[in-house]
Design a protein around this motif. Sequence first.
Motif, mmCIF file in Angstrom:
data_model
loop_
_atom_site.group_PDB
_atom_site.id
_atom_site.type_symbol
_atom_site.label_atom_id
_atom_site.label_comp_id
_atom_site.label_asym_id
_atom_site.label_seq_id
_atom_site.Cartn_x
_atom_site.Cartn_y
_atom_site.Cartn_z
ATOM 1 N N HIS A 67 21.964 93.440 32.439
ATOM 2 C CA HIS A 67 23.323 92.936 32.146
ATOM 3 C C HIS A 67 23.300 92.060 30.887
ATOM 4 O O HIS A 67 22.909 90.899 30.947
ATOM 5 N N HIS A 69 25.518 91.387 26.890
ATOM 6 C CA HIS A 69 26.655 91.685 26.006
ATOM 7 C C HIS A 69 26.155 91.476 24.587
ATOM 8 O O HIS A 69 26.161 90.345 24.072
ATOM 9 N N LYS A 179 31.956 99.782 33.675
ATOM 10 C CA LYS A 179 32.024 98.392 34.133
ATOM 11 C C LYS A 179 33.453 98.086 34.564
ATOM 12 O O LYS A 179 34.392 98.206 33.773
ATOM 13 N N HIS A 240 26.586 89.394 39.414
ATOM 14 C CA HIS A 240 26.830 87.971 39.724
ATOM 15 C C HIS A 240 26.812 87.723 41.236
ATOM 16 O O HIS A 240 25.795 87.391 41.776
ATOM 17 N N ASP A 312 23.291 88.328 31.494
ATOM 18 C CA ASP A 312 24.609 88.090 30.893
ATOM 19 C C ASP A 312 24.430 87.495 29.491
ATOM 20 O O ASP A 312 25.268 86.724 29.009
HETATM 21 ZN ZN LIG Z 1 28.784 89.948 31.801
#
Ligand SMILES: [Zn+2]
Length: 407
Positions: A67, A69, A179, A240, A312
């Motif tokens: 995960h 970005h 997603k 999460h 993340d």
């Molecule tokens: Zn994320």
Amino acid sequence: MKTLYKNGTIITGTGDVLDPGWLLVENDTIAGVGPMTAFSQAADAKDNTKETDISGLTVMPGMIDCHVHLVMDGSPDPTAPLMTMDDATAAIRMMIHARQTLNAGFTTVRDLGCLNHVGLRVRDAINQGRISGPRILCAGQMICMTGGHGWQIGREADGPDEVCKAVRAQIKAGADVIKLMATGGICTRGVEPGHTQYSFEEMRAGIIEAHKAGIPAAAHAQGLEGVKVALAAGIDTIEHGMNLDNEAIDMMYKNQIPLIPTLAAGACIIRHGRQSGIPSFIVEKSERHRQERIQSCIHAWRAGVTIALGTDAGTPFNLHGNNAAELSELAVTGMNSHDILLSATGKAARAIGISHITGTLAPGMQADFLVLNHNPLENIQVLLEKQTFLEIHMGGKRINIDEGCDT
Ligand SMILES: [Zn+2]
């Protein structure tokens, strides 16, 4: 061309440690692996094999971050500049961050939300060998309800028909994974992580469409009700997760749905705090939900749910290239160093559907591996130190670690 590494500690990513062991690489593929005691009959070294003695060194699979970005840069409010960013700027950013990630020993990442379809083209360029970076599984745009979490870079879609169309648009552009935003989140002003966003019908429509195309669907899911909606709708991974109860954890265990806890994200926000420039609402929500997230992760691990590493990366101060920070965050669950390494290798590959390609050192797998001068089983923190990485190989190609960007 064959290369034989012998006499080192080999962490296979399947749960085995061969000490001492050997690894045979042929072109882009792992050709063999085993303990030195079984070396002479198994390795069958031939004339065109280059031998490397790795006594005292450790070899393990390239790590996987499920995960990230890549378009976000870890600045205090990282989604704000994206609202006015053009695709060319986004592409350059993603290329730089991809390279930083690879240089840190992560040979595969899953990008769960970029700007437009930029990440898909960065992925293509890496696959074609035009630029250097990790193997990327890319979601394209994240799909959210109007004003839902991540709307700044997401594609807003309401009702099953619009969600279906949004998913089809990502698949048309070449997405590897879809997603879907099941709940609110931390970094979007005015939404709450505990609030459910997509309904069961919307989630179901999106997941069916992804599965029809043979690709998995990942849910950003924090609050319990949203997690359960995502699970009931057939989601493939929970990203999460917080205040998970026995019912949710049972559903995950029975259906083998992994949890990708991304604990590093909250830790970075709380450590840097408001004084660093992170907007107050982001810090406040992170602090309020920190313990729930940690407890959920502990509960899930104890119940036997698969935990896969995800950072993340790109969220505030959660920098690309620092992905290994999640390894020590996962230690709060009581996982030992080997369990944590499995979460970053073999289990991560299974969680995101690529265990037939990478994540383990086994015959037939892509030659994604790291040669380390310290054994992370003794101290997992060594994976945060650049000097630990003597060699990084991806698909049989040795990465030139020094030529990377250091912005
Ligand atoms: Zn994320």
